[in-house]
Enzyme design. Structure first.
Site, PDB file in Angstrom:
ATOM      1  N   CYS A   1       1.295   2.466  -3.434  1.00 31.03           N
ATOM      2  CA  CYS A   1       1.770   2.404  -4.799  1.00 31.03           C
ATOM      3  C   CYS A   1       2.310   1.015  -5.057  1.00 31.03           C
ATOM      4  O   CYS A   1       2.599   0.249  -4.138  1.00 31.03           O
ATOM      5  CB  CYS A   1       2.901   3.404  -5.035  1.00 31.03           C
ATOM      6  SG  CYS A   1       2.398   5.114  -4.790  1.00 31.03           S
TER       7      CYS A   1
ATOM      8  N   GLY B   1      -2.538   1.051  -6.659  1.00 32.43           N
ATOM      9  CA  GLY B   1      -2.659   2.447  -7.045  1.00 32.43           C
ATOM     10  C   GLY B   1      -3.319   2.570  -8.395  1.00 32.43           C
ATOM     11  O   GLY B   1      -2.897   1.909  -9.341  1.00 32.43           O
TER      12      GLY B   1
ATOM     13  N   ASN C   1       7.216   3.451  -3.446  1.00 32.92           N
ATOM     14  CA  ASN C   1       6.065   2.967  -2.693  1.00 32.92           C
ATOM     15  C   ASN C   1       6.339   3.289  -1.229  1.00 32.92           C
ATOM     16  O   ASN C   1       7.323   2.797  -0.665  1.00 32.92           O
ATOM     17  CB  ASN C   1       5.922   1.452  -2.911  1.00 32.92           C
ATOM     18  CG  ASN C   1       4.828   0.840  -2.049  1.00 32.92           C
ATOM     19  OD1 ASN C   1       4.826  -0.365  -1.840  1.00 32.92           O
ATOM     20  ND2 ASN C   1       3.901   1.620  -1.555  1.00 32.92           N
ATOM     21  N   GLY C   2       5.464   4.102  -0.640  1.00 33.92           N
ATOM     22  CA  GLY C   2       5.671   4.469   0.757  1.00 33.92           C
ATOM     23  C   GLY C   2       5.463   5.953   0.945  1.00 33.92           C
ATOM     24  O   GLY C   2       4.855   6.620   0.101  1.00 33.92           O
TER      25      GLY C   2
ATOM     26  N   TYR D   1      -5.529  -6.270   4.222  1.00 29.17           N
ATOM     27  CA  TYR D   1      -6.274  -5.754   3.082  1.00 29.17           C
ATOM     28  C   TYR D   1      -5.431  -5.421   1.857  1.00 29.17           C
ATOM     29  O   TYR D   1      -5.801  -5.732   0.735  1.00 29.17           O
ATOM     30  CB  TYR D   1      -7.052  -4.506   3.512  1.00 29.17           C
ATOM     31  CG  TYR D   1      -7.577  -3.700   2.359  1.00 29.17           C
ATOM     32  CD1 TYR D   1      -8.513  -4.237   1.476  1.00 29.17           C
ATOM     33  CD2 TYR D   1      -7.126  -2.402   2.123  1.00 29.17           C
ATOM     34  CE1 TYR D   1      -8.988  -3.511   0.409  1.00 29.17           C
ATOM     35  CE2 TYR D   1      -7.596  -1.677   1.054  1.00 29.17           C
ATOM     36  CZ  TYR D   1      -8.526  -2.228   0.197  1.00 29.17           C
ATOM     37  OH  TYR D   1      -8.982  -1.512  -0.858  1.00 29.17           O
TER      38      TYR D   1
END
Ligand code: SF4
Length: 911
Positions: free
Chosen positions: A14, A41, A115-116, A265
């Site tokens: 995210c 995301g 995020n996570g 990436y």
């Protein structure tokens, strides 16, 4: 779904963004920040904006540019905001899991973006005795824990300003796993990074204002200057005094292990992480890779786009010319259905097409950043050989991806990971390449390099669990993407069109390789490659390649070649419905009050009961606007009947003394016309704003074949709240009370069948409505003007009078007129004595009487005669002053007198 060239990569987690910038367009800044973070995301996007009084949350499924437009952003004025782009790692890809997540507890409203991925989600849910289905994602659980902790802190005497910070500092140490968070209440923004710092989070300055973001390009795009990274284990609070930090974690939990795959990436190439340029690191990965098992070749090419920097480095270091071998179609749609293996194979070409003149007869070194499941790498290699490549030497700028990630990346179950099931030489054979080399871990770490300003060992600075199997934070056996959804569906759950989880959970409890439609963006503005949809192709070692998965079999049913009946053929336009919804959503959100818990789009409108009531009584009412709609249809005027609807519904509620809370509407049409719906809803929204109640949902139904194309009906439903001992029942009405009438300039919504029969010629309805209402005023109002005079919404006036005066009863004058409604609010043994000379009737009533020769008794039974509400009170002057303060005129029109028998109305002129 076809194989996707991006399928060989894990799905990203995210992106989060926050800004506190009074005086700036914070919603627009958040939009730009989220746009820069779109690669993290693509399933949903949302933001929460505070104007220091209200916190408004807007979120939808889809890309940032689909969710927000100028109209949406224009409604989101404020001084601070947080935003989120989501790829699901715990909780399915559904609207109710979109973020920011919102909670309201007492007077504190807050929103949270994550995020996570937590690794102790199930344990926390069990520990807190969370009922199954109460929360659906780890973020939802976090918000719930915070809301509970806010209550605890409040009970400990913590002041309102510090409640959220104290709750965050108390709850964060209970969380395990990966969590870079942004939070806000109405006044402050908070950023949190877990003690491992798995996911990045940076702080930037914008003049005297402050920004938090997952990656530095999101600072660049809003013109902010990078200040520093948020430290692992840090809670940074940004308020009027600027940023200040808290460190709630025990020292022994602080163990910085940034995700190594951010460099490989996930992160944008123009991002800086730990003082390192991601692009430069990727170029170095290619350089080092070229030294492992060198090969003679004619051209080095990268797999667009994230394989390109490493290919450049490889070419530079090896001396082999760099060239382009694959062209990426940047406008590929999000998902598409392929009914057969043959067509599925073509799917790779939908995204990548070989540049035949550069490939033919060439010995190629093909560089990609990672291979996760391998299916599309295999298809790409086949495509290169089909285009005439003489040799293909595959080079991967990361080590074999053998273990699932539990810290915020959806990699799929371990048995779907190519390198978990095969040796490198088996993979080489499976892909059909002439040689295959993965970058060794030491070389990857060397390419990334030590943290700027330190000479530490990079191996200690990063998580590389998916490459090594050594997890920095312990992984319970039951962690997984749907960990909270396996026990119970969320409150608003519904199966998705193709099923929610085609691969299902497994014994290892890993995140599933779902067919979630999170997919490659077709957004050409993004600088980074986007992950694509998870392919339905089975992983090697799984089902046989030609054996369709359950998901694929379902899709074949969808593409049955029989002539297909459509909803459009049946007369229902889904496009028109979507267009109507797109236009009205921003308007609806204007009505949202702090009690609104969820945005429009869920299966139920959610509203939290306000605090401060000891024995709250909920009051409900429902109504329509009768055949006034027919006048609106004949006149083709749709902007006032929504106001009438709110007046009819909400002004019933307030007769009990209830404060209006929320409203729902139902709209049925023969044919859905977005223009008409937009106008009608504009009136309804204006009405809700006037009444102070939130429009939390509704239904729009197209009924071809059962309603004329032009026909329309509308109904509303509202709920209000009143303290039990302040409920107005009429029992307190006593002889001697004054009766105060609240004036109405028009008919409201009553008596329209009679009014139409008198005023509208059925052979020339348009001419009748356009004609002057009064023969002596040819330039005056038309009949349509008079009939469509919008209803006064009395609820603000009622709230004002309740604050100031003793009010014993309130009667809303609807169908049945004064004679039918005033007695409804009076007790036995009383009657209302009205003096009709104390107010002026609307002229249209007299005109209807004149043209239709309507008797006085009939007028009294059908029309309100210019009085919209009647209030029984011992304080008439106070009531009149109170209602005047909110723009409503009132007059003493009579009094309550003792009487025998049931309550009734007597006019003094009759005696
Ligand atoms: Fe990153 Fe892999 Fe660690 Fe997950 S397991 S945080 S993808 S390095």
């Amino acid at each position: 779904m076809v194989a996707d060239p991006d399928d060989d990569r894990p799905k990203e987690a995210c992106g989060v963004f926050a800004v506190r910038a009074p005086g700036r367009a914070v919603a627009h800044l958040t939009y730009l920040g989220l746009y820069a973070l779109q690669h993290r995301g693509q399933e949903s996007a949302g933001m929460a904006v505070s104007d220091r009084e209200h916190l408004t949350v807007t979120k939808e499924m889809g890309l940032v540019s689909h969710v927000f437009d100028d109209r949406t952003l224009a409604t989101l004025e404020g001084e601070l905001a947080i935003g989120h782009t989501r790829y699901s790692t715990t909780g399915s890809s559904e609207w109710w899991n979109a973020q920011p997540v919102y909670r309201s507890t007492g007077d504190l409203n807050f929103a949270l973006g994550h995020n996570g991925n937590l690794t102790n989600t199930a344990a926390l849910a069990a520990e807190t005795a969370m009922l199954p289905g109460t929360v659906a994602s780890d973020t939802d659980l976090m918000a719930e824990l915070l809301a509970l902790e806010v209550e605890t802190q409040r009970n400990l005497g913590v002041g309102d300003d510090d409640l959220l910070t104290e709750a965050v500092c108390a709850v964060m140490p209970r969380l395990e796993g990966a969590f870079s968070l942004v939070l806000c209440d109405t006044d402050q923004v908070i950023g949190v990074r877990d003690p491992n710092g798995f996911r990045p989070l940076v702080l930037g300055s914008l003049g005297n204002d402050w920004v938090l973001a997952s990656e530095t390009p999101a600072l660049d795009v809003v013109g902010a200057t990078f200040v520093r990274e948020i430290e692992p284990g840090e809670v940074v609070v940004i308020d009027d005094a600027g940023p200040h930090s808290h460190f709630p974690f025990d020292d022994d939990r602080i163990n910085p292990t940034l995700c190594l795959f951010e460099f490989v990436y996930f992160a944008r190439p123009d991002t800086f992480l730990g003082g390192r340029s991601v692009h430069s690191a990727r170029v170095r990965m290619g350089e080092v890779l070229s030294t492992q098992r060198p090969v003679e070749a004619d051209m080095v090419m990268g797999v667009p786009e994230s394989g390109i920097p490493a290919a450049e480095g490889y070419a530079r270091a090896s001396g082999i010319p760099f060239g382009q071998g694959l062209v990426k179609n940047r406008y590929i749609g999000r998902t598409f259905i392929a009914p057969s293996q043959e067509v599925r194979a073509l799917g790779v070409r939908m995204k990548l097409n070989p540049l035949r003149e550069n490939i033919e007869g060439q010995r190629l070194v093909v560089v990609d950043d990672s291979i996760v499941r391998g299916t599309t790498t295999k298809a790409m290699v086949a495509m290169l050989f089909d285009a005439g490549a003489a040799e293909v030497h595959m080079r991967v700028s990361s080590p074999p991806y053998r273990w699932p990630c539990f810290y915020g990346m959806d990699t799929g179950a371990r048995d779907t990971l190519l390198a978990a099931n095969m040796t490198v030489s088996e993979i080489e054979e499976y892909l059909g390449v002439d040689s295959l080399v993965y970058l060794e871990l030491d070389n990857l770490l060397a390419a990334v390099g030590p943290t700027k300003g330190t000479d530490g060992d990079p191996a200690d600075e990063f998580c590389a669990a998916c490459l090594t199997g050594t997890y920095p934070v312990e992984i319970p056996v039951n962690v997984g993407k749907h960990v909270l959804e396996q026990t119970a569906a969320p409150v608003a759950s519904q199966p998705s069109l193709y099923g929610d989880d085609v691969s299902g959970g497994n014994g290892s409890g890993t995140g599933s390789a779902s067919d979630d439609p999170g997919s490659a963006s077709d957004d050409p503005g993004s600088a980074s490659d986007h992950p694509g949809s998870a392919s339905d192709d089975p992983a090697p070692g799984g089902s046989a390649p030609d054996e369709p998965t359950a998901s694929a079999r379902r899709r074949r049913v969808v593409s049955d070649p029989k002539p297909a009946a459509t909803y459009a053929d049946a007369g229902v336009s889904l496009d028109a419905g979507e267009e109507a919804v797109r236009r009205i959503l921003p308007m609806l959100r204007r009505t949202h009050t702090p009690g609104v818990i969820a945005d429009i789009g869920g299966f139920g409108g959610l509203f939290e009961l306000p605090s401060g009531y000891e024995r709250p009584v909920l009051v409900s009412s429902t109504d329509g606007v009768g055949t006034k709609l027919e006048v609106a249809r004949l006149a083709d005027r749709w902007d006032t009947v929504g106001l009438d609807l709110v007046a009819m519904v909400v002004d019933d509620l307030v007769c009990c003394g209830a404060k209006p809370l929320f409203f729902l509407d139902y709209l049925a049409v023969g044919r859905l016309d977005p223009d008409r719906v937009e106008l009608l809803m504009s009136g309804l929204v204006a009405g809700c704003e006037t009444a102070g109640c939130a429009l939390v949902g509704g239904e729009m139904a197209e009924h071809p074949g059962t309603m004329d194309p032009d026909a329309l009906d509308v109904a509303g439903f509202a709920v209000g709240v009143v303290e039990r001992d302040r409920l107005i029942t009429g029992d307190a009405v006593a002889p001697g009370d004054s009766l105060v009438g609240l004036l109405s300039p028009g008919l409201r919504s009553n008596g329209f069948s009679l009014a139409r029969s008198v005023l509208i010629d059925p052979d020339d309805p348009a001419g009748s409505l356009a004609a002057p209402a009064y023969a002596d005023a040819p330039a005056g109002p038309s009949v349509a003007d008079e009939l469509l005079c919008p209803s006064v919404i009395y609820s603000p006036a009622v709230m004002a009078m309740l604050d100031e005066a003793q009010v014993n009863s309130i009667a809303h004058i609807t169908g049945g007129g004064l004679v039918g409604n005033v007695p409804r609010a009076m007790p036995e043994g009383t009657e209302a004595r009205l003096d009709a000379t104390t107010w002026e009737r609307p002229r249209i009533v007299a005109e209807i009487a004149r043209r239709g020769n309507v008797a006085e008794d009939e007028l009294r039974r059908v029309f309100n005669l210019g009085i919209g509400m009647v209030v029984a009170t011992p304080d008439p002057d106070v009531v009149i002053a109170a209602v005047r303060s909110v723009g409503v005129e009132g007059a003493i029109i009579g009094e309550v007198a003792p009487a025998d028998g049931p309550p009734q109305v007597r006019f003094s002129s009759d005696q």
